[in-house]
Design an enzyme around this catalytic site. Structure first.
Site, PDB file in Angstrom:
ATOM      1  N   GLN A   1       0.842  -1.183   0.000  1.00 43.79           N
ATOM      2  CA  GLN A   1       0.000   0.000   0.000  1.00 43.79           C
ATOM      3  C   GLN A   1       0.883   1.242   0.000  1.00 43.79           C
ATOM      4  O   GLN A   1       2.025   1.218   0.451  1.00 43.79           O
ATOM      5  CB  GLN A   1      -0.925  -0.001   1.219  1.00 43.79           C
ATOM      6  CG  GLN A   1      -1.985  -1.091   1.191  1.00 43.79           C
ATOM      7  CD  GLN A   1      -3.010  -0.888   0.080  1.00 43.79           C
ATOM      8  OE1 GLN A   1      -3.293   0.237  -0.320  1.00 43.79           O
ATOM      9  NE2 GLN A   1      -3.566  -1.978  -0.411  1.00 43.79           N
TER      10      GLN A   1
ATOM     11  N   PHE B   1      -6.811 -12.088  -4.176  1.00 45.52           N
ATOM     12  CA  PHE B   1      -5.769 -11.161  -4.615  1.00 45.52           C
ATOM     13  C   PHE B   1      -5.001 -10.694  -3.365  1.00 45.52           C
ATOM     14  O   PHE B   1      -4.811  -9.503  -3.127  1.00 45.52           O
ATOM     15  CB  PHE B   1      -6.359  -9.965  -5.370  1.00 45.52           C
ATOM     16  CG  PHE B   1      -7.260 -10.347  -6.515  1.00 45.52           C
ATOM     17  CD1 PHE B   1      -6.732 -10.655  -7.763  1.00 45.52           C
ATOM     18  CD2 PHE B   1      -8.632 -10.412  -6.335  1.00 45.52           C
ATOM     19  CE1 PHE B   1      -7.568 -11.006  -8.820  1.00 45.52           C
ATOM     20  CE2 PHE B   1      -9.477 -10.762  -7.373  1.00 45.52           C
ATOM     21  CZ  PHE B   1      -8.939 -11.069  -8.624  1.00 45.52           C
TER      22      PHE B   1
ATOM     23  N   GLU C   1      -3.438 -15.930  -4.207  1.00 43.96           N
ATOM     24  CA  GLU C   1      -2.594 -14.955  -4.896  1.00 43.96           C
ATOM     25  C   GLU C   1      -1.922 -15.602  -6.102  1.00 43.96           C
ATOM     26  O   GLU C   1      -1.489 -16.752  -6.045  1.00 43.96           O
ATOM     27  CB  GLU C   1      -1.530 -14.414  -3.932  1.00 43.96           C
ATOM     28  CG  GLU C   1      -0.442 -13.574  -4.551  1.00 43.96           C
ATOM     29  CD  GLU C   1      -0.971 -12.373  -5.312  1.00 43.96           C
ATOM     30  OE1 GLU C   1      -0.410 -12.055  -6.382  1.00 43.96           O
ATOM     31  OE2 GLU C   1      -1.957 -11.752  -4.845  1.00 43.96           O
TER      32      GLU C   1
ATOM     33  N   ASP D   1      -9.126  -7.535  -3.044  1.00 42.84           N
ATOM     34  CA  ASP D   1      -8.364  -6.309  -3.298  1.00 42.84           C
ATOM     35  C   ASP D   1      -7.659  -6.473  -4.638  1.00 42.84           C
ATOM     36  O   ASP D   1      -6.444  -6.677  -4.688  1.00 42.84           O
ATOM     37  CB  ASP D   1      -7.365  -6.079  -2.154  1.00 42.84           C
ATOM     38  CG  ASP D   1      -6.545  -4.818  -2.346  1.00 42.84           C
ATOM     39  OD1 ASP D   1      -6.967  -3.936  -3.119  1.00 42.84           O
ATOM     40  OD2 ASP D   1      -5.470  -4.709  -1.719  1.00 42.84           O
TER      41      ASP D   1
ATOM     42  N   CYS E   1      -8.572   0.381  -5.761  1.00 37.82           N
ATOM     43  CA  CYS E   1      -7.807   1.591  -6.052  1.00 37.82           C
ATOM     44  C   CYS E   1      -8.314   2.261  -7.325  1.00 37.82           C
ATOM     45  O   CYS E   1      -7.691   3.204  -7.818  1.00 37.82           O
ATOM     46  CB  CYS E   1      -6.315   1.268  -6.173  1.00 37.82           C
ATOM     47  SG  CYS E   1      -5.916   0.115  -7.504  1.00 37.82           S
TER      48      CYS E   1
END
Length: 216
Positions: free
Chosen positions: A57, A84, A102, A148, A174
């Site tokens: 992040q 994710f 992932e 995410d 995002c």
């Protein structure tokens, strides 16, 4: 970096300036040439190895706000899927049992290693959720899902979520544009948007991170 003289100059610079790590790409991917101590990042109180090029992040306070929202909204969920998952930014902070999925092999492996050492309730799975998303029957064993995804969103995975028996989804994004498309899919599948929190961690930028909670 070409030749012994150049290599020695880089290593001398790294040592003189106390650099944590130096990596180079000579055409075959990143190769570490200087790392006097293992480079780690702390996620949920757990030290996790940081592979070269790994995603984090943008800011610590932004990360803390997103993690706090996820922890609050998933506090009552006993079994959670983290989709994710990356290195485990959220997975290491969630209560209960967590299955982290992932696609990046390096991120998966360091998450798995750290979990085996410090958090047995976390399982790490290597899986490309774009090419091989979790199916509705796989998702239905979880009582909470966190995702995410990258800026492109998670169209295929969200479509399967909408058809599953999951009744609580925390979506971190995002990109509000791709989030809106995925949110439409969830709402059409029977969810409602219960809460939305914008997090402005991209200073001097129009970009904004979103933390959102969807409930059936």
């Amino acid at each position: 970096m070409d030749g012994l003289e150049a290599t020695e100059a880089v290593l001398e610079f790294a040592q003189a300036h106390s650099l944590a790590r130096v990596t180079v790409d000579l055409g075959y991917g990143s190769e570490t040439v200087w790392e006097p101590e293992p480079v780690t990042v702390t996620l949920g109180g757990v030290a996790v190895s940081l592979p070269p090029g790994a995603f984090l992040q943008a800011t610590l306070d932004g990360e803390a706000a997103l993690v706090a929202a996820a922890r609050e909204w998933l506090a009552a969920s006993e079994i959670v899927a983290d989709l994710f998952a990356g290195l485990g930014t959220f997975a290491f902070s969630l209560a209960g049992k967590v299955a982290a999925y992932e696609a990046s092999r390096d991120a998966h492996l360091v998450c798995r290693l750290a979990a085996a050492r410090s958090l047995p309730s976390l399982e790490s799975h290597h899986r490309d959720l774009f090419r091989n998303p979790l199916q509705p029957e796989e998702l239905s064993r979880f009582d909470g899902v966190l995702l995410d995804p990258p800026r492109a969103g998670a169209r295929e995975q969200v479509a399967h979520l909408a058809r599953s028996a999951v009744d609580r989804v925390v979506y971190i994004s995002c990109n509000p544009a791709s989030w809106a498309k995925d949110a439409r899919t969830l709402v059409d599948g029977g969810f409602r948007l219960a809460e939305l929190r914008p997090v402005g961690q991209f200073r001097w930028s129009t970009h904004v991170e979103l933390a959102s909670l969807f409930l059936r």
